[in-house]
Motif scaffolding. Structure first.
Motif, PDB file in Angstrom:
ATOM      1  N   VAL A 168      46.311  29.077  31.857  1.00 20.96           N
ATOM      2  CA  VAL A 168      45.162  27.950  31.441  1.00 20.96           C
ATOM      3  C   VAL A 168      45.748  26.556  30.918  1.00 20.96           C
ATOM      4  O   VAL A 168      46.653  26.615  29.996  1.00 20.96           O
ATOM      5  N   GLU A 179      37.185  21.873  24.207  1.00 21.42           N
ATOM      6  CA  GLU A 179      37.863  21.562  25.341  1.00 21.42           C
ATOM      7  C   GLU A 179      38.878  23.078  25.976  1.00 21.42           C
ATOM      8  O   GLU A 179      38.660  23.170  26.941  1.00 21.42           O
ATOM      9  N   LEU A 182      36.603  25.664  27.292  1.00 21.78           N
ATOM     10  CA  LEU A 182      36.141  25.328  28.695  1.00 21.78           C
ATOM     11  C   LEU A 182      37.117  25.520  29.760  1.00 21.78           C
ATOM     12  O   LEU A 182      37.073  26.013  30.625  1.00 21.78           O
ATOM     13  N   GLU A 183      38.494  25.317  29.033  1.00 14.07           N
ATOM     14  CA  GLU A 183      39.445  25.652  30.132  1.00 14.07           C
ATOM     15  C   GLU A 183      39.775  26.859  30.385  1.00 14.07           C
ATOM     16  O   GLU A 183      40.142  27.575  31.320  1.00 14.07           O
ATOM     17  N   ARG A 185      37.638  29.539  29.926  1.00  9.34           N
ATOM     18  CA  ARG A 185      36.500  29.958  30.975  1.00  9.34           C
ATOM     19  C   ARG A 185      36.886  29.661  32.389  1.00  9.34           C
ATOM     20  O   ARG A 185      36.618  30.542  33.195  1.00  9.34           O
ATOM     21  N   LYS A 186      37.303  28.625  32.822  1.00  8.31           N
ATOM     22  CA  LYS A 186      37.630  28.276  34.090  1.00  8.31           C
ATOM     23  C   LYS A 186      38.993  29.158  34.499  1.00  8.31           C
ATOM     24  O   LYS A 186      38.943  29.767  35.850  1.00  8.31           O
ATOM     25  N   ALA A 187      39.770  29.438  33.562  1.00  7.32           N
ATOM     26  CA  ALA A 187      40.785  30.152  34.212  1.00  7.32           C
ATOM     27  C   ALA A 187      40.596  31.761  34.384  1.00  7.32           C
ATOM     28  O   ALA A 187      40.918  32.500  35.487  1.00  7.32           O
ATOM     29  N   GLU A 189      37.564  32.464  35.518  1.00  8.76           N
ATOM     30  CA  GLU A 189      36.653  32.656  36.717  1.00  8.76           C
ATOM     31  C   GLU A 189      37.677  32.563  37.945  1.00  8.76           C
ATOM     32  O   GLU A 189      37.527  33.228  38.866  1.00  8.76           O
ATOM     33  N   LEU A 190      38.875  31.790  37.754  1.00  2.00           N
ATOM     34  CA  LEU A 190      39.941  32.027  38.854  1.00  2.00           C
ATOM     35  C   LEU A 190      40.565  33.134  38.734  1.00  2.00           C
ATOM     36  O   LEU A 190      40.766  33.640  40.031  1.00  2.00           O
ATOM     37  N   ALA A 193      38.284  35.440  41.131  1.00  2.00           N
ATOM     38  CA  ALA A 193      38.024  35.273  42.514  1.00  2.00           C
ATOM     39  C   ALA A 193      38.874  36.135  43.233  1.00  2.00           C
ATOM     40  O   ALA A 193      39.694  36.748  43.042  1.00  2.00           O
ATOM     41  N   GLU A 226      33.161  38.835  29.605  1.00  2.00           N
ATOM     42  CA  GLU A 226      33.733  38.585  31.065  1.00  2.00           C
ATOM     43  C   GLU A 226      34.541  39.757  31.551  1.00  2.00           C
ATOM     44  O   GLU A 226      35.213  39.710  32.797  1.00  2.00           O
TER      45      GLU A 226
END
Length: 455
Positions: A168, A179, A182-183, A185-187, A189-190, A193, A226
């Motif tokens: 992350v 901040e 947000l990062e 959550r992005k990780a 999602e990745l 994948a 998640e």
């Protein structure tokens, strides 16, 4: 004195003649500045020691208690092993359980340090990947600013077993928890994948370098939402510097060193393992006679070694009890003072703090003047050594590559690329931070730049 009752010994230790030492009781009035100075008189008085975060500090009264335990063992090792060691370790575990609000004593083990705790958790994850509990290619998420040894352990245990590692990329300087969320959550999602599952999230409670308090309760909640299988909180700096309530945080595993901010001698940590099917399959990486009897017992005997650092928790509680407000009061005063000193340094140097005060604990990051020209981690280490050798100041320095020139000094003259991580513990005085302030001013006034270091 004749035969000792082993519960007494578990609380008190003994002197070098085998006699029990009387427990120190909390003082009727708060500890004085002179008494604090006496407790830490073994520190080098010539050094401005504003780096409690790395190795912690142990007061003289606790060191004396440790010596009593060591001598008690050496006086009659067999009697100590068979009758004293396990009751004493149990007493320390009971105190830790109460401190962190664990639901069950079996959830608390004592280990050497947070790195050992990480090895226990990551070893379990490695077995899950190797034995088919986790699919090869499933993800493990960790923070980019995870402690270096833990990052290497993740690669050593998990990547070799087939896990996919995702970092992350946390921002720094940082202005808000949003901040970080947000990062994160992005990780996640990745991590999900291509049909993967995120099997383990490793989250720092307080990142080491740069130092920032992470919203672990919120990140743990997001992991549950998640579908992340397990959450491990590496909280090496937490106990004694932030509030720790493991039931409230909700992670599966949580570890913190007791020698950094909780006044124990090096080295001792606890590992909390929430009662679940996974926790019953955890094992200490050192296999000894207690293997298979549960992690608390496995950790309580890993062969002949010095266990005294784990036995002095009652004495640490006595020391803390001499302070107004106990550990909560110490945490509050350390936080307020490190923020005050951080702002003083930032104002003096024309820079800024690396995070808002509410995102720091007993440590805070302060930007160094950009004219020092810190352009690499090697430069940062060289400046740290220069401050130690030439100015008798001990403070870690973090190198941070700025993003598109976003972070500049107040006068706009040069970009900030170096940050000091200052700590505040009960023994620190304002003069320690003035010494750092003046040392940096001298380097700036002398025209020093990192290009002057020998290549």
């Amino acid at each position: 004195m004749g035969t000792h009752h082993r519960d007494d010994c578990a609380e008190n230790g003994g002197d070098d003649n085998g006699h029990l030492a009387k427990r120190l009781r909390p003082a009727s009035c708060p500890i004085s500045a002179a008494e604090i100075a006496e407790e830490f008189a073994h520190h080098d008085p010539s050094v401005a020691r504003i780096n409690n975060g790395s190795f912690g500090s142990c007061p003289a009264s606790v060191l004396a208690a440790q010596l009593r335990w060591q001598r008690l063992f050496l006086r009659q090792p067999d009697e100590f092993y068979f009758h004293r060691l396990q009751p004493a370790l149990l007493h320390s575990r009971i105190l830790v359980k109460e401190l962190i609000n664990a639901a069950d004593l079996d959830e608390v083990s004592l280990v050497d340090n947070a790195t050992t705790a990480a090895a226990i958790v990551l070893q379990h994850a490695s077995w899950a990947f190797s034995e088919g509990g986790f699919r090869k290619g499933d993800a493990v998420v960790m923070l980019h600013y995870a402690y270096g040894a833990v990052k290497k352990s993740i690669h050593a245990y998990v990547a070799r077993a087939g896990g996919h590692i995702i970092e992350v990329p946390l921002p720094f300087p940082v202005s808000s928890n949003e901040e970080i969320v947000l990062e994160f959550r992005k990780a996640l999602e990745l991590g999900k994948a291509n049909g993967r599952r995120v099997r383990l999230a490793v989250i720092d409670h307080v990142t080491s370098m740069p130092s920032v308090v992470i919203p672990v309760k919120e990140l743990t909640r997001i992991c549950r939402e998640e579908g992340v299988d397990q959450v491990f909180v590496d909280a090496a700096h937490a106990i004694g510097s932030v509030e720790v309530d493991v039931q409230d945080i909700g992670a599966d595993f949580y570890t913190s060193n007791l020698h950094k901010w909780f006044f124990c001698p090096p080295s001792v940590a606890f590992l909390y393992t929430k009662k679940c099917s996974a926790s019953s399959r955890l094992h200490h990486p050192v296999v000894s006679h207690e293997y298979g009897n549960g992690l608390p017992l496995e950790s309580a005997w890993i062969g002949t070694r010095d266990y005294s650092a784990q036995l002095v928790v009652p004495s640490v509680m006595d020391f803390i009890g001499r302070f107004e407000g106990g550990i909560e009061g110490i945490r509050k005063r350390n936080h307020e003072k490190v923020v005050e000193m951080g702002k003083m340094l930032a104002d003096a140097w024309g820079t800024f703090l690396g995070s808002p005060p509410e995102m720091c604990c007993s440590m805070i990051m302060v930007g160094l003047p950009g004219c020092l020209g810190i352009l690499s981690e090697k430069d940062a280490l060289k400046v740290r050594s220069l401050l130690r050798k030439e100015f008798k100041v001990e403070v870690p320095i973090h190198y941070q590559l700025p993003k598109d020139g976003e972070v500049v000094e107040k006068d706009g003259s040069s970009t900030v690329t170096g940050y000091v991580r200052i700590s505040h513990q009960v023994y620190n005085m304002e003069g320690d931070y003035h010494k750092l302030r003046d040392a940096v001013h001298k380097l700036v006034n002398d025209g020093f730049n990192c290009t002057m270091f020998p290549s």
